[in-house]
Design a protein around this motif. Structure first.
Motif, PDB file in Angstrom:
ATOM      1  N   CYS A  64     -38.633 -48.752   1.350  1.00 48.06           N
ATOM      2  CA  CYS A  64     -38.019 -47.497   1.758  1.00 48.06           C
ATOM      3  C   CYS A  64     -36.504 -47.667   1.675  1.00 48.06           C
ATOM      4  CB  CYS A  64     -38.431 -47.116   3.173  1.00 48.06           C
ATOM      5  SG  CYS A  64     -40.204 -46.782   3.357  1.00 48.06           S
ATOM      6  N   VAL A  65     -35.836 -46.601   1.255  1.00 43.06           N
ATOM      7  CA  VAL A  65     -34.389 -46.679   1.013  1.00 43.06           C
ATOM      8  C   VAL A  65     -33.688 -45.544   1.754  1.00 43.06           C
ATOM      9  CG1 VAL A  65     -32.557 -46.636  -0.720  1.00 43.06           C
ATOM     10  CG2 VAL A  65     -34.763 -47.694  -1.262  1.00 43.06           C
ATOM     11  N   ILE A  66     -32.642 -45.892   2.475  1.00 42.36           N
ATOM     12  CA  ILE A  66     -31.773 -44.894   3.092  1.00 42.36           C
ATOM     13  C   ILE A  66     -30.425 -44.964   2.400  1.00 42.36           C
ATOM     14  CG2 ILE A  66     -30.562 -44.172   5.184  1.00 42.36           C
ATOM     15  CD1 ILE A  66     -32.835 -45.368   6.809  1.00 42.36           C
ATOM     16  N   ILE A  67     -29.962 -43.817   1.937  1.00 43.96           N
ATOM     17  CA  ILE A  67     -28.614 -43.737   1.370  1.00 43.96           C
ATOM     18  C   ILE A  67     -27.743 -43.070   2.425  1.00 43.96           C
ATOM     19  CG2 ILE A  67     -27.205 -43.023  -0.593  1.00 43.96           C
ATOM     20  CD1 ILE A  67     -29.596 -44.813  -1.324  1.00 43.96           C
ATOM     21  N   GLY A  68     -26.801 -43.815   2.963  1.00 45.25           N
ATOM     22  CA  GLY A  68     -25.957 -43.302   4.042  1.00 45.25           C
ATOM     23  C   GLY A  68     -25.879 -44.326   5.157  1.00 45.25           C
ATOM     24  N   GLY A  69     -24.788 -44.279   5.947  1.00 42.02           N
ATOM     25  CA  GLY A  69     -24.600 -45.317   6.949  1.00 42.02           C
ATOM     26  C   GLY A  69     -24.138 -44.843   8.306  1.00 42.02           C
ATOM     27  N   GLY A  70     -24.318 -43.554   8.614  1.00 45.33           N
ATOM     28  CA  GLY A  70     -23.866 -43.025   9.896  1.00 45.33           C
ATOM     29  C   GLY A  70     -24.950 -43.029  10.956  1.00 45.33           C
ATOM     30  N   LYS A  71     -24.729 -42.230  12.007  1.00 46.85           N
ATOM     31  CA  LYS A  71     -25.662 -42.184  13.133  1.00 46.85           C
ATOM     32  C   LYS A  71     -27.032 -41.669  12.722  1.00 46.85           C
ATOM     33  CE  LYS A  71     -22.794 -43.711  16.233  1.00 46.85           C
ATOM     34  NZ  LYS A  71     -22.992 -45.075  16.815  1.00 46.85           N
ATOM     35  N   VAL A  72     -27.063 -40.692  11.806  1.00 47.33           N
ATOM     36  CA  VAL A  72     -28.355 -40.181  11.341  1.00 47.33           C
ATOM     37  C   VAL A  72     -29.112 -41.278  10.605  1.00 47.33           C
ATOM     38  CG1 VAL A  72     -29.501 -38.522   9.829  1.00 47.33           C
ATOM     39  CG2 VAL A  72     -27.555 -37.801  11.214  1.00 47.33           C
ATOM     40  N   ALA A  73     -28.400 -42.037   9.788  1.00 51.90           N
ATOM     41  CA  ALA A  73     -29.035 -43.154   9.077  1.00 51.90           C
ATOM     42  C   ALA A  73     -29.595 -44.181  10.060  1.00 51.90           C
ATOM     43  CB  ALA A  73     -28.025 -43.813   8.138  1.00 51.90           C
ATOM     44  N   VAL A  74     -28.893 -44.395  11.164  1.00 49.69           N
ATOM     45  CA  VAL A  74     -29.386 -45.333  12.187  1.00 49.69           C
ATOM     46  C   VAL A  74     -30.709 -44.835  12.761  1.00 49.69           C
ATOM     47  CG1 VAL A  74     -28.954 -46.259  14.494  1.00 49.69           C
ATOM     48  CG2 VAL A  74     -27.109 -46.208  12.810  1.00 49.69           C
ATOM     49  N   ARG A  75     -30.764 -43.545  13.106  1.00 49.63           N
ATOM     50  CA  ARG A  75     -31.999 -42.987  13.668  1.00 49.63           C
ATOM     51  C   ARG A  75     -33.157 -43.111  12.683  1.00 49.63           C
ATOM     52  NH1 ARG A  75     -28.749 -38.594  15.215  1.00 49.63           N
ATOM     53  NH2 ARG A  75     -29.859 -37.222  13.790  1.00 49.63           N
ATOM     54  N   LYS A  76     -32.882 -42.790  11.436  1.00 50.16           N
ATOM     55  CA  LYS A  76     -33.926 -42.904  10.412  1.00 50.16           C
ATOM     56  C   LYS A  76     -34.352 -44.363  10.229  1.00 50.16           C
ATOM     57  CE  LYS A  76     -33.944 -38.522   9.068  1.00 50.16           C
ATOM     58  NZ  LYS A  76     -35.144 -37.654   9.131  1.00 50.16           N
ATOM     59  N   ALA A  77     -33.382 -45.261  10.265  1.00 51.27           N
ATOM     60  CA  ALA A  77     -33.687 -46.685  10.072  1.00 51.27           C
ATOM     61  C   ALA A  77     -34.583 -47.206  11.185  1.00 51.27           C
ATOM     62  CB  ALA A  77     -32.388 -47.492  10.014  1.00 51.27           C
ATOM     63  N   LEU A  78     -34.307 -46.831  12.407  1.00 52.22           N
ATOM     64  CA  LEU A  78     -35.086 -47.336  13.537  1.00 52.22           C
ATOM     65  C   LEU A  78     -36.548 -46.915  13.448  1.00 52.22           C
ATOM     66  CD1 LEU A  78     -32.526 -46.796  16.452  1.00 52.22           C
ATOM     67  CD2 LEU A  78     -33.228 -48.971  15.433  1.00 52.22           C
ATOM     68  N   THR A  79     -36.799 -45.681  13.044  1.00 51.50           N
ATOM     69  CA  THR A  79     -38.191 -45.227  12.947  1.00 51.50           C
ATOM     70  C   THR A  79     -38.906 -45.887  11.773  1.00 51.50           C
ATOM     71  OG1 THR A  79     -37.491 -43.276  11.679  1.00 51.50           O
ATOM     72  CG2 THR A  79     -37.726 -43.014  14.053  1.00 51.50           C
TER      73      THR A  79
END
Length: 219
Positions: free
Chosen positions: A19-34
């Motif tokens: 799985c890949v997240i493009i972005g590094g802000g608070k929203v990316a943190v929330r998505k990363a944790l789940t």
């Protein structure tokens, strides 16, 4: 009323899937944790990362690539999350993604959304109101309270009993019929009334009768 484009609910197995997240802000943190909680093999690509992402990378829970995004980052991904603050870049990611893609700035550009999740032990409820986050929050709290700890414990009890009944001399169809006959609305009403011990006793008695009947059929 406009129909919700995301109308097919699903539960995904993300264990060790890329799985890949493009972005590094608070929203990316929330998505990363789940995604981490779901067991994903997660990569985050961003020139500038939130301190929490840096900490997660140090512990090995995700791979952090501190650089600009390229389309090659999406190769072999099972899920992509476009979570940058750049609307144009998120649109580019959505177009290029060869997989499931969630776009945080413009959800309609992606092909899936993430509903609210209410977890209580092994119980998971997902909730979507089609674009009313305030109502979603209220309903989520209500679900958490309505199906409380008694239901989580009862579900654990049922899972163990289900495994035990699989060892009886019975067919899947017979076991399905047993559960449909046993798990009735009256059982749920008793749980809401806090009568957990009574419910477990009722279910156990029914299971014992089922075992005996199964044994008698094989003689």
């Amino acid at each position: 009323m406009k129909k919700n484009a995301f109308s097919y609910p699903a539960m995904l197995d993300l264990d060790n899937r890329k799985c890949v997240i493009i972005g590094g802000g608070k929203v990316a943190v929330r998505k990363a944790l789940t995604l981490i909680e779901a067991g994903a093999a997660l990569t985050v690509v961003t020139p500038k990362a939130d301190p929490q992402l840096l900490a997660l990378a140090k512990t090995g829970l995700l791979q952090l690539e501190q650089r600009a995004y390229t389309e090659a980052d999406l190769q072999d991904a099972f899920i992509t999350v476009a979570a940058t603050g750049d609307f144009a870049l998120n649109r580019q990611i959505a177009v290029a993604a060869p997989c499931l893609c969630n776009v945080v700035t413009e959800p309609a550009l992606g092909n899936f959304s993430v509903p609210a999740a209410v977890r209580n032990g092994a119980l998971t409820f997902t909730l979507s109101t089609g674009g009313m986050p305030a109502l979603t929050r209220v309903l989520a709290r209500d679900l958490k309270e309505y199906y409380g700890e008694d239901f989580a414990a009862f579900n654990d009890f049922l899972q163990e009993l289900r495994l035990e009944l699989k060892t009886t001399a019975s067919t899947p169809e017979e076991r399905t019929a047993f559960w449909r006959q046993t798990l009735t609305q009256s059982i749920i009403d008793l749980l809401h009334a806090g009568q957990v011990d009574q419910v477990k006793e009722t279910i156990t008695d029914a299971a014992n009768r089922f075992r005996l009947e199964s044994q008698n059929r094989t003689r």
